[in-house]
Design a protein around this motif. Structure first.
Motif, short mmCIF file in Angstrom:
data_model
loop_
_atom_site.label_atom_id
_atom_site.label_comp_id
_atom_site.label_asym_id
_atom_site.label_seq_id
_atom_site.Cartn_x
_atom_site.Cartn_y
_atom_site.Cartn_z
N LYS A 50 0.72 -1.26 -0.08
CA LYS A 50 0.10 0.03 -0.13
C LYS A 50 0.78 1.25 0.06
N GLN A 54 -0.92 4.96 -0.52
CA GLN A 54 -0.83 5.73 0.63
C GLN A 54 -0.24 7.15 -0.19
N LEU A 68 -6.13 5.47 0.24
CA LEU A 68 -6.31 4.38 1.03
C LEU A 68 -7.63 4.61 1.50
N GLN A 83 -10.53 4.94 3.92
CA GLN A 83 -10.46 5.37 5.36
C GLN A 83 -11.14 4.45 6.25
N ARG A 116 -11.61 1.29 5.28
CA ARG A 116 -11.30 -0.19 5.47
C ARG A 116 -9.92 -0.11 4.83
N PRO A 117 -9.08 0.06 5.59
CA PRO A 117 -7.81 0.34 5.28
C PRO A 117 -6.93 -0.89 4.52
N ASP A 118 -7.46 -1.92 4.53
CA ASP A 118 -6.82 -2.73 3.70
C ASP A 118 -7.17 -2.55 2.20
N ASN A 153 -9.35 3.15 -2.22
CA ASN A 153 -10.49 3.73 -2.46
C ASN A 153 -10.74 3.76 -3.87
#
Length: 183
Positions: A124, A128, A133, A135, A137-139, A142
């Protein structure tokens, strides 16, 4: 008394930040990180370089949450159908997600129809770097699309989880670039 007042302001700022999450996109005119990543095109893997792509013209970098999900497949198919229009304008397209390269290799054939590459960003760092990313679901990345001018700066961006307007908006943004930007 001053310390108590500062403490209260700090708490108000904290709760305001929770209520109004930061906009997650680089702004128009911002320089983008020049990345290299493992990518797949037509099921074949290779090393993609944004700097190399920008040397040839504008680049659409679009981020998507997960290969093979319904909306991500719809979006990839739409980009594949429009790839000749982007090419006629001197632009290229790259999709980026946190999926592993094996998954993206299959996705590049099935949903991307072997028409454009998709890059794997499991760590990521690219996601990033582009403030993409998710917000909540940070895995996941977007659904965020950028038009990057050949000078490496954001010319346009669009963020919406609905995949329907991304291709149309990116095409219009590439068409609106100054003729010197589209090589």
């Amino acid at each position: 008394m001053a310390r108590s007042h500062l403490h209260r302001i700090a708490w108000m700022a904290f709760f305001t930040a929770l209520a109004h999450p930061a906009w997650a996109a680089l702004d128009i005119g911002d320089p983008v990180p020049k990345f290299t990543a493992n990518a797949a095109l037509g099921g074949k893997t290779f090393r993609y370089s944004l700097a190399d792509a920008l040397a040839k013209g504008p680049v659409v970098v679009y981020f998507f949450p997960a290969a093979d999900s319904n909306d991500c497949s719809i979006e990839a198919h739409a980009f594949a159908e429009a790839i000749d229009q982007f090419a006629a304008l001197g632009a290229s397209v790259i999709g980026v997600s946190a999926d592993d390269i094996g998954t993206l290799s299959r996705f590049s054939v099935k949903s991307c129809q072997s028409r454009f590459p998709v890059a794997s960003d499991e760590g990521k760092t690219v996601i990033q770097g582009f403030d993409a990313l998710m917000q909540t679901r940070p895995d996941f990345a977007n659904r965020l699309s950028y038009v990057i001018a050949p000078d490496g700066k954001v010319a346009y961006y669009y963020q919406n989880l609905n995949p329907d307007k991304h291709v149309e908006r990116m095409l219009n943004a590439v068409k609106a670039l100054p003729k010197t930007a589209a090589k």
